[in-house]
Write a protein that holds these residues in place. Structure first.
Motif, short mmCIF file in Angstrom:
data_model
loop_
_atom_site.label_atom_id
_atom_site.label_comp_id
_atom_site.label_asym_id
_atom_site.label_seq_id
_atom_site.Cartn_x
_atom_site.Cartn_y
_atom_site.Cartn_z
N UNK A 131 0.90 -1.63 -0.07
CA UNK A 131 -0.15 -0.55 0.06
C UNK A 131 1.19 1.21 -0.02
N UNK A 132 0.09 2.55 -0.77
CA UNK A 132 1.15 3.77 -0.90
C UNK A 132 0.48 4.61 0.60
N UNK A 133 1.47 4.17 1.29
CA UNK A 133 1.50 4.81 2.52
C UNK A 133 1.94 6.17 2.62
N UNK A 134 3.02 6.91 1.84
CA UNK A 134 2.53 8.45 2.27
C UNK A 134 3.37 8.24 0.34
N UNK A 137 6.82 6.75 0.46
CA UNK A 137 6.53 4.98 0.61
C UNK A 137 5.84 4.14 0.68
N UNK A 139 4.25 0.19 1.32
CA UNK A 139 4.40 -0.78 2.37
C UNK A 139 4.17 -2.03 2.24
N UNK A 153 8.75 -1.06 5.26
CA UNK A 153 8.43 -0.22 4.63
C UNK A 153 9.89 0.47 3.46
#
Lengths: 333, 333
Positions: A131-134, A137, A139, A153
């Motif tokens: 998943x695109x955490x920000x 990054x 995850x 990460x």
DNA sequence: TGTTAGCACTCAACAAAAGAGAGTGCTAAC
DNA sequence: GTTAGCACTCTCTTTTGTTGAGTGCTAACA
């Protein structure tokens, strides 16, 4: 030989060299001290007991303990009741559980205890998700059978599109689902990378991270407790010795070798290392009793008690069996 | 008072009571032993030094150490070079890092060391994701600012649809994004639950799990190292004492209180607890030097050295400052 | 008034000496 | 094969000196 047994029993209790008189008096053998003395001579010749100095009683040698452990232990003497209901709560985090078990063992036995984190052998991948955490990054969450969760990460140069993520997730799951961790090799990785197209690099990173996250973590983590219990036993409480032993327990070097030895071998029952039998110089005054526990699906670990050579082997073996049994059941609900 | 300083300096080195003669000889004060004796009498009256017995030299009292630490320490004497380049590698897992730092400190100082895991205060939620791992379980992954990842497995009665999951993820992210962990209260939970409709129960579970996962984990985890170093100091190596001290370090009770005290207070510099100053009976023969480190965004922890009262305060303070500084920088890349 | 030398005194630490006690090996008798 | 008895050994404890570091006090000195 009843006399050997009597000597060891007595020595286990008192820690003092035991003389002929004591045996003659406090056993139901009805033999005079002189007779005992003769027998003792024989036992000494056989290398099963020895005198710390002339005019002292006898104490068991490592070989003597060995005989006792192998042939003379009285299983019925087990005093496990106190710990029977120890209720190893299903703790949230494995780590806490292990530490708690170690403490339990140490408190229950008054010896030092150790427990190794289970090694994840043959564990299969069950679920992977990126998943695109920000913006910078991603995850990666990896769930193994037995619901072991790992995450990592991964920094990326640019944000991925929703579709790309979906695609990658699909790809990873279909390719890695059900694959044992050990089987992730270069060939497999290359195959997956190829399918990933533009995201080849990222996929490589993810798999690396996955491998990384799974392997070295619990690798040889050993939890100990009750190290200070060694002060209870005068023969170990001497400065020099105590220091060495505590250092050993703190650093866990010798324990590590023992654990590895246990895990490598196929044997799964109780194992007793008396004094020098463990090959570790620092352990020469100690005995270590270990057994293997099995959380299922190849998650095995070692749990053990470290104590003076004159430890109450009966009790310790009983308790260890119990604990291992409890741990075995823990995840098999 | 130069004399007090000289006495303490000498005692720090030798650990032996120091007599008037020694001071007169091995300092550049050029005073005879008789004069020193007079001064010593005064110092004793002031409660700064004392005699273990008549006809022995003097040793500093806690109050004496206090004066020394507060007013007489020579910062230029710091021998930190050896540790300057200690290169705290950016370890994958925080836990290992902390343990490594503790070991570094212990090795560098020859005292015992402790370090508490950082408490996550005021950390905000950055990302939440639910995924259906298998038919019976949903995995909740929560990422906090500072990229702290927590996860929790939540059992569910029936498998959720793809749409439901999407909806819940959306809901959770929009409602909780940027919310500090502490601010998750009943009101907020109720509000979110309401919006969740049929999945009210599940959402409650998720939030509970999130709160659970974040809080008690690193709560007061303390890592220690080098406990056996206390054997280096004869005044502590005595059976009884050593045992108590080691037990204390193993159990971490007293250390816990100190850490909590530190975190509660606003002070952030070096703090020195001499003997009974730490309120802990078991610490009466020890000094503890602590400081606070800050990983940024409210992630603070405490790191400290535990040693004999005659520890080399100058050096310890220097090294601690260094370490704290290194840790401060660690995540501020 | 502050500093120093000198001296009698105290007390822990060490060492040598003296017992005490536990335990053994050996011999002779049962 | 078992036992009683006895001389012998060796550790452990206690006692008794002995030593030396360190003090406090007094008297002399600058």
């Amino acid at each position: 030989m009843k006399i050997l047994q009597a000597i060891i029993r007595n020595y286990l209790e008192t820690g003092e060299p035991v003389g002929s008189r004591t045996i003659s008096k406090y056993t139901d053998l009805n033999l005079s001290s002189a007779t005992i003395r003769n027998e003792m001579s024989d036992l000494e010749e056989m290398g099963l007991i020895k005198q710390p100095h002339t005019s002292a009683g006898r104490i068991p040698t490592d070989a003597g303990y060995r005989i006792y452990v192998d042939h003379m232990m009285d299983d019925s003497r087990r005093e496990v009741e106190e710990m029977k209901n120890l209720l190893v709560d299903k703790e949230e985090r494995l780590e806490n559980l292990l530490q708690q078990v170690a403490k339990l063992l140490a408190d229950g036995t008054q010896y030092a205890s150790m427990i190794s984190a289970p090694t994840v052998q043959g564990n299969k991948i069950k679920f992977i998700q990126l998943s695109q955490v920000d913006p910078e990054n991603i995850l990666a969450v990896i769930v193994l059978e037995k619901n072991l969760v790992r995450n990592s990460l991964i920094p990326v140069k640019e944000e991925l599109t929703q579709e790309a993520l979906l695609m990658l997730n699909m790809l990873l799951n279909t390719s890695l689902n059900g694959v044992p961790v050990e089987q992730i090799n270069l060939g497999l990785i290359a195959a997956i990378k190829k399918k990933a197209g533009v995201y080849e690099e990222l996929v490589g990173d993810v798999i690396d991270a996955a491998a990384e996250a799974i392997k070295p973590d619990d690798d040889l983590k050993i939890y100990t407790s009750g190290a200070t219990n060694i002060f209870r036993y005068p023969e170990l409480a001497d400065h020099q010795k105590a220091r060495e032993i505590l250092l050993e327990i703190e650093e866990k070097g010798a324990l590590g070798s023992i654990v590895q030895e246990r895990l490598a071998g196929e044997e799964t029952g109780i194992q007793v290392y008396i004094g020098t039998e463990s090959q570790q110089e620092s352990m020469k005054d100690l005995s270590v009793v270990t057994t293997t526990y099995d959380l299922g699906d190849g998650m095995k670990g070692t749990v053990g008690i470290i104590g003076p050579k004159r430890m109450d082997y009966d009790k310790v073996v009983g308790i260890l069996k119990d604990i291992a049994h409890n741990l075995d059941d823990l995840y098999k609900t």
